[in-house]
Write a protein that holds these residues in place. Structure first.
Motif, short mmCIF file in Angstrom:
data_model
loop_
_atom_site.label_atom_id
_atom_site.label_comp_id
_atom_site.label_asym_id
_atom_site.label_seq_id
_atom_site.Cartn_x
_atom_site.Cartn_y
_atom_site.Cartn_z
N VAL A 130 36.83 46.19 10.00
CA VAL A 130 35.49 46.17 10.27
C VAL A 130 35.53 44.37 10.84
N LEU A 131 35.86 43.75 10.00
CA LEU A 131 36.13 42.61 10.51
C LEU A 131 37.78 41.79 11.32
N GLY A 132 38.16 43.19 11.37
CA GLY A 132 39.26 42.86 13.17
C GLY A 132 40.37 42.14 12.01
N LEU A 133 40.57 41.60 10.55
CA LEU A 133 41.27 40.25 10.70
C LEU A 133 42.93 41.61 9.65
N GLN A 134 43.49 41.69 10.43
CA GLN A 134 44.43 41.81 10.23
C GLN A 134 45.48 40.68 10.50
N GLY A 135 47.52 41.04 9.43
CA GLY A 135 48.46 40.16 9.62
C GLY A 135 48.15 38.72 9.25
N PHE A 136 47.47 38.52 7.95
CA PHE A 136 47.10 37.55 7.68
C PHE A 136 47.70 37.48 6.35
N MET B 87 27.32 54.94 -0.12
CA MET B 87 26.32 54.91 1.27
C MET B 87 28.36 54.31 2.04
N THR B 88 27.88 54.85 3.43
CA THR B 88 28.67 54.82 4.44
C THR B 88 28.95 53.55 5.40
N PRO B 89 30.33 53.60 5.58
CA PRO B 89 30.91 52.51 6.11
C PRO B 89 29.99 51.93 7.25
N SER B 90 29.36 52.37 8.67
CA SER B 90 28.23 52.06 9.15
C SER B 90 27.44 51.56 8.64
N THR B 91 27.01 51.86 7.25
CA THR B 91 25.82 50.70 6.44
C THR B 91 26.08 50.33 5.66
N LEU B 92 27.51 49.88 5.29
CA LEU B 92 28.30 49.23 4.50
C LEU B 92 28.56 47.59 5.39
N LYS B 93 28.28 48.08 6.91
CA LYS B 93 28.94 46.89 7.92
C LYS B 93 27.29 46.57 8.42
N ALA B 94 26.74 47.34 8.14
CA ALA B 94 25.00 46.54 8.78
C ALA B 94 24.64 45.27 8.18
N ASP B 95 24.86 45.98 6.40
CA ASP B 95 25.06 45.72 4.95
C ASP B 95 24.88 44.37 5.54
N PHE B 96 26.65 43.77 5.25
CA PHE B 96 27.11 42.40 5.23
C PHE B 96 26.60 41.60 7.06
N PHE B 97 26.13 42.63 7.71
CA PHE B 97 26.09 41.15 8.75
C PHE B 97 24.73 41.14 8.37
N GLU B 98 23.87 41.36 7.87
CA GLU B 98 22.83 41.54 7.39
C GLU B 98 22.45 40.50 6.78
N GLY C 95 36.58 47.07 -10.97
CA GLY C 95 37.21 48.09 -9.77
C GLY C 95 36.87 48.31 -8.64
N GLU C 96 35.19 47.58 -8.39
CA GLU C 96 34.06 47.40 -7.70
C GLU C 96 34.55 46.00 -7.11
N ALA C 97 33.98 45.98 -6.08
CA ALA C 97 34.14 43.80 -5.15
C ALA C 97 33.12 44.19 -4.49
N TYR C 98 33.23 42.34 -4.16
CA TYR C 98 31.98 42.23 -3.32
C TYR C 98 32.67 41.09 -2.49
N LEU C 99 31.93 41.62 -0.99
CA LEU C 99 32.92 40.48 -0.01
C LEU C 99 31.24 39.73 0.61
N VAL C 100 31.54 38.20 1.15
CA VAL C 100 30.57 37.49 0.99
C VAL C 100 31.06 36.74 2.96
N HIS C 101 30.18 36.22 3.61
CA HIS C 101 30.60 35.44 4.33
C HIS C 101 31.03 34.52 4.53
N ARG C 102 31.17 34.24 4.85
CA ARG C 102 32.48 33.00 4.05
C ARG C 102 31.48 31.65 5.07
#
Length: 267
Positions: free
Chosen positions: A86-92, A1-12, A221-228
């Motif tokens: 993608v989320l632009g979160l850094q330095g936290f 799965m490409t980065p753009s597909t991952l991004k689209a899936d996450f926000f949809e 080894g796998e992970a999932y990210l859920v929108h807050r």
């Protein structure tokens, strides 16, 4: 799965799963002894719930701000890269991880838990939006935490039907629209003082009726990210589920990012 597909899936959908990553596997190997120790630590007795079928383990892993336990590597991998790029979160600072463990028979009733609460856990997966915490004997809901996301991954192997994560797809958009309406006449600094119990309960019911409920599974080894803002919960333990002596052990990171306005309006 490409980065753009991952991004689209996450926000949809409001969640996305990442393939196995050797960096995460190394983190798990180095961190698992500390995770196991949290379960038997007398200081964490309060987290043993539901008749011994759930160890809630909120913020019990002794990791540092980089996500590393003593002697282990910082938290890294494809999901962490996604958060930064993608989320632009850094330095936290990474919060201390929750070590959430379910065992066969989850959920059993908790001592003193009303029947309605137990039934909601059993039939509605204890569905909730993070940050909207119940307070007092009447469990009134207030916005108290401002997580940037929910990052989860299994620490050990177990079957897919061993109390998996449940997410209502697209619910993050429904939640955002509803809370923008709830808070529209208030300043963000005042949002934590507003009792949102009734609209929150109505919102959950609407999501149950309109959003697709899916179970989210992964292997070590796998992970999932859920929108807050996504409505999510934990499914009951299936009669056919299988796990080792560690049970269904998942690590969750939910670092706070910004304040009330960020919680509602960020990506």
């Amino acid at each position: 799965m490409t980065p753009s597909t991952l991004k689209a899936d996450f926000f949809e959908r409001g969640w996305v799963r990442f393939p196995s990553d050797p960096r995460l596997l190394d983190w798990i190997e180095q961190s698992l002894p500390a995770a196991r120790s949290t379960v038997v630590d007398p200081a964490n007795e309060q987290w043993h719930r539901c008749g011994g079928t759930w160890f809630a383990g909120v913020n019990v892993l002794p990791n540092d701000d980089a996500g590393a336990v003593k002697g282990g590597p910082p938290l890294s991998g494809k999901a962490v890269d996604f958060v930064r790029e993608v989320l632009g979160l850094q330095g936290f600072a990474w919060d201390k991880a929750q070590i959430s463990i379910c065992y066969p028979g989850y959920p059993k009733p908790m001592e003193g838990e009303p029947d309605a609460g137990y039934r909601f856990r059993l039939y509605r997966d204890a569905a909730h939006v993070d940050g909207l915490l119940p307070e007092g004997p009447e469990r009134r809901r207030f916005l108290r935490e401002y997580h940037g996301f929910v990052l989860g991954f299994p620490m050990v192997a177990f079957s897919d039907d061993a109390s998996p994560l449940v997410v209502w797809e697209g619910s993050h958009d429904v939640v955002r629209k509803a809370f923008r309406d709830i808070y529209k006449n208030y300043q963000p600094k005042d949002w934590p003082n507003i009792d949102v119990t009734e609209p929150y309960h109505a919102l959950r019911r609407r999501i149950f009726d309109t959003c697709r409920r899916v179970t989210v599974t992964a292997k070590p080894g796998e992970a999932y990210l859920v929108h807050r803002l996504a409505l999510h919960g934990v499914a009951p333990w299936s009669d056919t589920a299988a796990a080792g002596p560690d049970g269904r052990m998942i690590a969750y990171f939910r670092p706070d990012i910004g304040g009330p306005a960020d919680w509602l309006n960020a990506k």
